[in-house]
Motif scaffolding. Sequence first.
Motif, PDB file in Angstrom:
ATOM      1  N   UNK A 244     -25.898  30.820   4.801  1.00 16.57           N
ATOM      2  CA  UNK A 244     -24.593  31.299   3.951  1.00 16.57           C
ATOM      3  C   UNK A 244     -24.225  32.877   4.182  1.00 16.57           C
ATOM      4  N   UNK A 245     -25.131  33.534   4.036  1.00  9.60           N
ATOM      5  CA  UNK A 245     -24.647  34.992   4.208  1.00  9.60           C
ATOM      6  C   UNK A 245     -24.252  35.190   5.681  1.00  9.60           C
ATOM      7  N   UNK A 246     -24.759  34.504   6.492  1.00 15.18           N
ATOM      8  CA  UNK A 246     -24.238  34.671   7.838  1.00 15.18           C
ATOM      9  C   UNK A 246     -22.757  34.111   8.063  1.00 15.18           C
ATOM     10  N   UNK A 247     -22.607  33.151   7.526  1.00 22.28           N
ATOM     11  CA  UNK A 247     -21.224  32.420   7.533  1.00 22.28           C
ATOM     12  C   UNK A 247     -20.068  33.377   6.810  1.00 22.28           C
ATOM     13  N   UNK A 248     -20.735  34.272   5.721  1.00 22.03           N
ATOM     14  CA  UNK A 248     -19.780  35.061   4.958  1.00 22.03           C
ATOM     15  C   UNK A 248     -19.548  36.057   6.050  1.00 22.03           C
ATOM     16  N   UNK A 249     -20.448  36.661   6.656  1.00 23.78           N
ATOM     17  CA  UNK A 249     -20.201  37.864   7.763  1.00 23.78           C
ATOM     18  C   UNK A 249     -19.267  37.473   8.761  1.00 23.78           C
ATOM     19  N   UNK A 250     -19.533  36.001   9.416  1.00 18.28           N
ATOM     20  CA  UNK A 250     -18.611  35.641  10.476  1.00 18.28           C
ATOM     21  C   UNK A 250     -17.136  35.401  10.001  1.00 18.28           C
ATOM     22  N   UNK A 251     -17.002  34.842   8.721  1.00 23.08           N
ATOM     23  CA  UNK A 251     -15.612  34.477   8.155  1.00 23.08           C
ATOM     24  C   UNK A 251     -14.890  36.059   7.694  1.00 23.08           C
ATOM     25  N   UNK A 252     -15.674  37.092   7.396  1.00 21.56           N
ATOM     26  CA  UNK A 252     -15.183  38.414   7.141  1.00 21.56           C
ATOM     27  C   UNK A 252     -14.514  38.950   8.690  1.00 21.56           C
ATOM     28  N   UNK A 253     -15.247  38.465   9.888  1.00 22.70           N
ATOM     29  CA  UNK A 253     -15.039  39.227  11.055  1.00 22.70           C
ATOM     30  C   UNK A 253     -14.055  38.329  11.710  1.00 22.70           C
TER      31      UNK A 253
ATOM     32  N   UNK B 279     -14.813  29.456  13.175  1.00 21.90           N
ATOM     33  CA  UNK B 279     -15.687  28.157  13.630  1.00 21.90           C
ATOM     34  C   UNK B 279     -17.093  28.561  13.579  1.00 21.90           C
ATOM     35  N   UNK B 280     -17.357  29.614  13.995  1.00 23.60           N
ATOM     36  CA  UNK B 280     -18.951  30.175  13.985  1.00 23.60           C
ATOM     37  C   UNK B 280     -19.373  30.123  12.403  1.00 23.60           C
ATOM     38  N   UNK B 281     -18.222  30.478  11.616  1.00 24.60           N
ATOM     39  CA  UNK B 281     -18.686  30.864  10.048  1.00 24.60           C
ATOM     40  C   UNK B 281     -19.001  29.130   9.563  1.00 24.60           C
ATOM     41  N   UNK B 282     -18.189  28.263   9.941  1.00 24.24           N
ATOM     42  CA  UNK B 282     -18.194  26.848   9.395  1.00 24.24           C
ATOM     43  C   UNK B 282     -19.553  26.305   9.965  1.00 24.24           C
TER      44      UNK B 282
ATOM     45  N   UNK C 207     -22.908  27.497  -3.174  1.00 19.34           N
ATOM     46  CA  UNK C 207     -22.765  28.792  -2.261  1.00 19.34           C
ATOM     47  C   UNK C 207     -22.397  28.113  -0.651  1.00 19.34           C
ATOM     48  N   UNK C 208     -23.384  27.257  -0.338  1.00 23.03           N
ATOM     49  CA  UNK C 208     -22.938  26.784   1.103  1.00 23.03           C
ATOM     50  C   UNK C 208     -21.622  25.919   1.283  1.00 23.03           C
ATOM     51  N   UNK C 209     -21.062  25.240   0.140  1.00 26.95           N
ATOM     52  CA  UNK C 209     -19.937  24.497   0.040  1.00 26.95           C
ATOM     53  C   UNK C 209     -18.855  25.748  -0.068  1.00 26.95           C
ATOM     54  N   UNK C 210     -18.872  26.538  -0.720  1.00 23.73           N
ATOM     55  CA  UNK C 210     -17.851  27.674  -0.900  1.00 23.73           C
ATOM     56  C   UNK C 210     -17.784  28.314   0.581  1.00 23.73           C
ATOM     57  N   UNK C 211     -19.003  28.758   1.183  1.00 27.58           N
ATOM     58  CA  UNK C 211     -18.866  29.419   2.624  1.00 27.58           C
ATOM     59  C   UNK C 211     -18.152  28.341   3.570  1.00 27.58           C
ATOM     60  N   UNK C 212     -18.203  27.047   3.414  1.00 29.61           N
ATOM     61  CA  UNK C 212     -17.551  26.144   4.312  1.00 29.61           C
ATOM     62  C   UNK C 212     -16.139  26.193   4.110  1.00 29.61           C
ATOM     63  N   UNK C 213     -15.718  26.163   2.839  1.00 32.00           N
ATOM     64  CA  UNK C 213     -14.300  26.310   2.187  1.00 32.00           C
ATOM     65  C   UNK C 213     -13.652  27.489   2.710  1.00 32.00           C
ATOM     66  N   UNK C 214     -14.246  28.658   2.657  1.00 35.86           N
ATOM     67  CA  UNK C 214     -13.696  29.740   3.152  1.00 35.86           C
ATOM     68  C   UNK C 214     -13.502  29.874   4.532  1.00 35.86           C
ATOM     69  N   UNK C 215     -14.581  29.520   5.306  1.00 38.38           N
ATOM     70  CA  UNK C 215     -14.540  29.155   6.806  1.00 38.38           C
ATOM     71  C   UNK C 215     -13.277  28.427   7.442  1.00 38.38           C
TER      72      UNK C 215
END
Length: 909
Positions: free
Chosen positions: A451-460, A464-467, A486-494
């Motif tokens: 989840x944290x890595x997904x957030x990082x990739x989303x911010x960058x 696709x990598x964040x998802x 948290x994981x669902x939210x990371x997917x929505x953001x991505x």
Amino acid sequence: MTATASRSGGPSPAARTMRGREHEWGVVLGLLKAAESGRPGVLLVEGEPGTGKSLLHEEAVRAAIVHGLTPATSRAHELGGLTPAEPLLSALGEPSPVRESLLMDALRSNLEKRAGAGPVLVSLDDLHCADPATLAALQALCGHLDCHPVAWLLSRRTTERGDTAARLFEGLERDGAERCPLGPLGDDALAETAIDILGAKPDPGLVALAAGAGGNPFLLTELLAGLRDEGAVRISGGRARLSSARLPERARTGVGRRLDGLSPRTRHLLTVSAVLGRSFSPEDVAEILGTTPAALVPGLDEALASGILQSASDALRFRHDLVRRVIVEGVPAPVRQALHRQVGEVLIGREGATASAASHLVQGVRAGDVRALARLDQVVAAVLPRSPQSAADLAVHALELTGFAEPDRAPRTLTAVRTLIATGRLDEAARLARDAFARPMPALPCARLHCLLSEILHLRGRADEAAEEASAALAEPCLSDGLRDDAELALLNARAGAGGEVLERAAAIVCSTGEHGDALISGAFLTLALAEWDAGALTTGLALAEEAVRRARSADARGTHPRLVLAMLLTDVQRPAAARTVLASAGDVSPDHLAWTAAPAILSARAHLAAGRFHDAAAEAEEGLAATGGLGPHLLMSSGLAALAAATLRAGDVNAAHRYAHGADRRPSVSLALVTAQVTEAREGAAALEGFFPPLCAQVLRHRWTLIADPAAAAWLVRTAHSLGDRPSGEAVVAAVELLAADNPAFPAARAAAAHARGLLDGSASSLEQAVTGHTGPWARASAMEDLAVLVTPASRRRAVAAFDTALSAYEAMDATRDAARVRRRLRRLGVRRRHWSRIERPVSGWASLTDTERAVSELVAQSLTNRQVADQLFMSEHTVAFHLRHVFRKLNIGSRVELARLAFQRNI
């Protein structure tokens, strides 16, 4: 110091070592020349140990002989136990002591006799060591001989406390003596001394080390000579570079001699103080030693008297950091480590000392020390809200000291990654996360890390990598409800903006009852809001974003900050006041969202841009981009670059706009892509966009909100389509912006943008007139007026000139120099010339390259005004002052306000 001529005409070897004493040496020469001409004088030299007092005496004696003076010299520390007059008699070769009054008479008579034969230099060093009777005799003699050509050169060591020699100097100064303090050497003298000793110019690393001598010539010479003798300096390309970080033994020995005379109690106190740092408070030292500040007074007095410490406004400090380093490095490593840990524990509770405490704790914890590492975990949690950077450093260090097989490895990895995200150190956080995946890890920490890595990739901006990382988290077994959210939210953001499945997922979440936490529900509403926004349903999008804010509660601490997103949407639809209200209600950005700290400045930049304040817009955008070092959310950074490029383009600096437009490290957002195209057209003409223009139009039409975020964008697209002979693209843009206006009647900016685009497509003067009255932004309104003038030129020259004049006035009021120049050219084609201040062609660097505003800022900064004071005087914001100052530093190739003040003084700005 300028080399003094010897009898053979060559420079004195001692004089060559006295760099930076040109002024003081000039004063000494003045004293000698006055005596040579028959005029007496007294020169009082004072300074801390090692500043060159004795060397100045030696050179003065050599110069006295050259000038025909008879030297009489002595040192006060050689006079102990003698009668007050005998020191001078000894220096002059007089017989053994007699009664004091007769001796004084004999001494005065002898000096008068010597002075009668020619001028005399009396050189007395180290008077701080002389007894009171001797000093009293000196003061009397100076007064008795004021009619004779006697030059008195007297010196004393300064201390933090008054002494008898200090009182002597005060009395002589009242009687007309001249005081000559020997202060620290300046940077130029430091470099010259290094060249003398090392034979090459020092590089920045060596200069930084030498700065630890605090400008003290003795310490500086011992350090540089020690580095040379121990082979710790490498010479290449005319530069001297350090090849070893260890202090040379010669410097250690020199400092050691100063410390040897101190009592054990004072040495102990200095050891603890040195570990604390260059500056320290007596309260901290007392707490570490388990005593009271009052009990430290004798030791502190001795340290101050020795010149090792000095008093600052609110603390004590080591006079020379080199001395402090020698003391610290003399402490055995295990003891030093324990002291650092103790200091860190003391400072962690001090307000404003978080960063310092963190630094000490990092140096004080050993690998495998379970108890100390657990304490460090607690400190990280306590420090994070106050100082995220310090917390991140501590967390990373704790992880480094934790073995791969230890049970605390996984939670410390998560803490380190979270704190690094909080400070915007996204690449470092991503590396830690990926390194952790290379080894086995329990399922739950593994899911959290995904989840944290997904957030990082989303911010960058790597959606696709964040998802993929969010999906990997959801695939882990036995997730708790909170972790699944948290994981669902990371997917929505991505997947925000992707449509299809993600919208169905978001809709299902908002329709569920009691199954999810506030953070996920808020994130789902934001996902739906952004989808509506991209589709051009602005009213619906705003309503959903407002619902996301209402549902947020604790959600502001995770995922996307809903209030910041709502403020961005309000800015898109030209409602800056409402955006500011939303930002004000958000309060401080949560530590977990430090990457979003650029948002207020970037939103402010966009508001300035819409209002035609281009320099303010550029300053705010630069401030926002600098707030996170360019490592904030990709879309936010892209928005900042778009605002910065647009502001500099409209201000007339096309080359700077080009640099900014190409500043994104990944695929640009639609706003940045649009500005990049505008910059390209300004630099190279519309033909340069051929082949790129249709895809750009398609991208804008997929994100129709762009046509209201920049109300002049639709008009530019239609104008460019006409230049390229691409009417279909122009028609598509007009249809899209008219649909946007029809679907969103609450937003006048959309109607004005539609009228402007339609007027250009159809050649309709009435539509352009509607755009002129409908545009709320001054630049878009001036652009519509210019387009109207072009349109009516064939039919009515007078009407065209009036419209061009209106546009020109508006452009000039905004300092839109490029646009104003274009309108003047069009007026000239109609036979009309308008007076204007011609732009001076400036070089790219140096004083001549500065604009009038940059010069004004430089003048005030050179007078030691703060940015706030400069802003008040020039009626601009602090960010604008900082913006201009950065450009001044770049053009002058300097790095500090001190350098600017020096250059300004030299050139008499």
